[in-house]
Scaffold this motif. Sequence first.
Motif, mmCIF file in Angstrom:
data_model
loop_
_atom_site.group_PDB
_atom_site.id
_atom_site.type_symbol
_atom_site.label_atom_id
_atom_site.label_comp_id
_atom_site.label_asym_id
_atom_site.label_seq_id
_atom_site.Cartn_x
_atom_site.Cartn_y
_atom_site.Cartn_z
ATOM 1 N N VAL A 214 0.896 -1.090 0.098
ATOM 2 C CA VAL A 214 -0.024 -0.001 -0.068
ATOM 3 C C VAL A 214 0.897 1.265 -0.077
ATOM 4 O O VAL A 214 0.703 2.225 -0.912
ATOM 5 N N ASP A 215 1.863 1.255 0.833
ATOM 6 C CA ASP A 215 2.748 2.387 0.971
ATOM 7 C C ASP A 215 3.366 2.647 -0.446
ATOM 8 O O ASP A 215 3.767 3.665 -0.855
ATOM 9 N N LEU A 216 3.838 1.578 -0.998
ATOM 10 C CA LEU A 216 4.627 1.612 -2.470
ATOM 11 C C LEU A 216 3.618 2.181 -3.390
ATOM 12 O O LEU A 216 4.156 3.218 -4.442
ATOM 13 N N TRP A 217 2.312 1.874 -3.485
ATOM 14 C CA TRP A 217 1.607 2.258 -4.408
ATOM 15 C C TRP A 217 1.060 3.893 -4.084
ATOM 16 O O TRP A 217 1.318 4.660 -5.220
ATOM 17 N N ASN A 218 1.173 4.025 -2.863
ATOM 18 C CA ASN A 218 0.916 5.687 -2.614
ATOM 19 C C ASN A 218 2.257 6.507 -3.047
ATOM 20 O O ASN A 218 2.003 7.707 -3.556
ATOM 21 N N GLU A 219 3.362 5.908 -2.969
ATOM 22 C CA GLU A 219 4.728 6.630 -3.153
ATOM 23 C C GLU A 219 4.700 6.804 -4.712
ATOM 24 O O GLU A 219 5.125 7.819 -5.187
ATOM 25 N N ILE A 220 4.499 5.607 -5.518
ATOM 26 C CA ILE A 220 4.578 6.042 -6.973
ATOM 27 C C ILE A 220 3.600 6.502 -7.620
ATOM 28 O O ILE A 220 3.728 7.237 -8.537
ATOM 29 N N LEU A 221 2.337 6.336 -7.190
ATOM 30 C CA LEU A 221 0.969 7.105 -7.700
ATOM 31 C C LEU A 221 0.101 7.894 -6.387
ATOM 32 O O LEU A 221 -0.650 7.577 -6.193
ATOM 33 N N PRO A 222 0.877 9.021 -5.939
ATOM 34 C CA PRO A 222 0.405 9.662 -4.925
ATOM 35 C C PRO A 222 -1.008 10.427 -5.056
ATOM 36 O O PRO A 222 -1.712 10.552 -4.066
ATOM 37 N N ASP A 223 -1.281 10.922 -6.246
ATOM 38 C CA ASP A 223 -2.342 11.703 -6.376
ATOM 39 C C ASP A 223 -3.366 11.448 -7.511
ATOM 40 O O ASP A 223 -4.457 12.215 -7.602
ATOM 41 N N THR B 31 -15.747 -0.730 -0.805
ATOM 42 C CA THR B 31 -15.017 0.114 -1.921
ATOM 43 C C THR B 31 -13.872 -0.387 -1.966
ATOM 44 O O THR B 31 -13.143 -1.025 -1.127
ATOM 45 N N PHE B 32 -12.977 0.238 -3.061
ATOM 46 C CA PHE B 32 -11.490 -0.038 -3.212
ATOM 47 C C PHE B 32 -11.035 1.034 -3.857
ATOM 48 O O PHE B 32 -11.763 1.808 -4.560
ATOM 49 N N ARG B 33 -9.867 1.300 -3.838
ATOM 50 C CA ARG B 33 -9.045 2.356 -4.467
ATOM 51 C C ARG B 33 -8.589 1.765 -6.030
ATOM 52 O O ARG B 33 -8.505 0.556 -6.171
ATOM 53 N N TYR B 34 -8.466 2.801 -7.028
ATOM 54 C CA TYR B 34 -8.249 2.345 -8.358
ATOM 55 C C TYR B 34 -7.769 3.602 -8.844
ATOM 56 O O TYR B 34 -8.160 5.012 -8.768
ATOM 57 N N PRO B 35 -6.586 3.472 -9.844
ATOM 58 C CA PRO B 35 -6.130 4.686 -10.407
ATOM 59 C C PRO B 35 -7.366 5.162 -11.419
ATOM 60 O O PRO B 35 -8.011 4.484 -12.203
ATOM 61 N N ARG B 36 -7.306 6.525 -11.738
ATOM 62 C CA ARG B 36 -8.175 7.259 -12.384
ATOM 63 C C ARG B 36 -8.351 6.733 -13.854
ATOM 64 O O ARG B 36 -9.307 6.713 -14.603
ATOM 65 N N LEU B 37 -7.405 6.311 -14.383
ATOM 66 C CA LEU B 37 -7.283 6.104 -15.766
ATOM 67 C C LEU B 37 -6.796 4.510 -15.784
ATOM 68 O O LEU B 37 -6.314 4.238 -17.060
ATOM 69 N N GLY B 38 -6.888 3.653 -14.958
ATOM 70 C CA GLY B 38 -6.843 2.342 -15.035
ATOM 71 C C GLY B 38 -5.391 2.044 -14.252
ATOM 72 O O GLY B 38 -4.592 2.812 -14.059
#
Length: 534
Positions: free
Chosen positions: A82-91, A224-231
């Motif tokens: 989870v921390d790595l996902w947030n680091e690579i794609l924070p916004d 619910t789950f998190r998802y990158p807005r463009l896939g």
Amino acid sequence: MVNGADFGGAGAKLPHTVDVAIIGAGPAGLTAGYLLTKRGLSVAIIEKDATYVGGISRTVEHEGYRFDIGGHRFFSKSQQVVDLWNEILPDDFIQRPRMSRIYYEGKFYSYPLRAFEALWNLGIVRSTLCMASFAKAKAFPRKTVRSFEDWTTNQFGQKLYSIFFKTYTEKVWGMPCDEMSADWAAQRIKGLSLWGAVTDGLRRSLGLNKRPNDGMQTKTLLETFRYPRLGPGMMWDAARDKIVATGKGDVLMGHALKQLAEDGQGGWRVSASGPDGSDVMIQASHVISSAPMRELAARIHPLPATTLEASRLRYRDFLTVALKIRSEELFPDNWIYIHDSKVQVGRIQNFRSWSPEMVPDDSVACVGLEYFCFEGDTLWDSTDEELVALATKEMAILGLVSPDKVLGGVVVRQEKAYPVYDDEYATNVAAMRTELEEIHPTLHLVGRNGMHRYNNQDHAMMTAMLTVENIIAGSRVYDTWCVNEDAEYHEAGDEGAQVVIPARQALSEDQIAALSSVRDVPERVAPVVSSKAA
């Protein structure tokens, strides 16, 4: 030592020297590359796809529409992931509602299946037949329970088994249910009691039970789950860009592994065929491979003794037919499971339900029909036009969309999507793994196909994260083969609830057994040994 002429042949370029060569730019390969460059090591990543990184987690774009290949919820019980996902794609994460249902003969059923709701939706006549079939199974159960069909029929009766278990399971895995082990059924179908659902429903109708469990053990499902807005490809595009931006990493697109050979000094030389027909040479101290184990074994020089075992490993492939449909919305689900033998489609994704930004036109719905197949079979070898026509026809058969509302479609093929767990896969993988770890300690296998393990993208990432720590430490401190998941992984649990698994020397036998458990996938029934032969 292997020289450039012998290794690469005509047209080979001079070796590109790095600390680590990485085969495959999927979640595992890019995770490894990102973490290694952060630690100051140089990497070269080769990816045979000329356009996309991310492997099966890539996002394909066509005329502004984006398609998720398989559907990827960004949820992990590992805080490190989870921390790595947030680091690579924070916004760029959005929070999305979770909804998946079963579709059968024009009606939707909850997933996971709720027995009382299923009986209600089936109607009085069919529900009566189902209960009669259930009563028969309880009165006269199959005495020899070897297969998925045996176990499920005994639990729910022949009628419910045929409706909710047989068709979809056979579509996904390409083998009859009577050839799948009963052990898989016992693991996969947990907590569902048909009798409990019926008695619970009756008690509710009499006002005796105000807290229904619908025949299911109580569990908290993800809402619910998190998802990158463009896939999901957005994550891996960002990882690639960050690797290159360090000045320590190269990502070579359109380059397929040609040969992998030890250099005689403890390192490796990697030859990759480029899109222009020339070979790229990479000299590296370590190699991390997420390539299918079968393909890797055939390209190591000299060939491993276990190449024959690796060549027997099999894979299940699938393809997605994405249709653009003149409609604001068809259904709210992320995807629906198709339990209907009249059609070949197994699952239908609704891309707007993953992220509204994946579908640029508000008046158009975009869905992906998933067909499970084997590379080279009739489905796989059909033309794109034939597959779009088939998907359009099957949407009409299901009563979901009239053909005149289909505006067009595109096909995405995904080879080697699922490692097949047949009756000899474990032996073959173990043989290959043992030889590589003992003879080639600087060759590391990671990811789903690299380890021939049916895992999720976060588990593939974890194998890479631990491999990086092993390379930094100079020894196999962590046992990457202990990384796997539980059966309810995407349905229940708390995000970030677990920390990284401990070093291998700290694991107890019970921990090793638990962490080494495989995901719920079918294995073939064990062969019957004749008493005469014995």
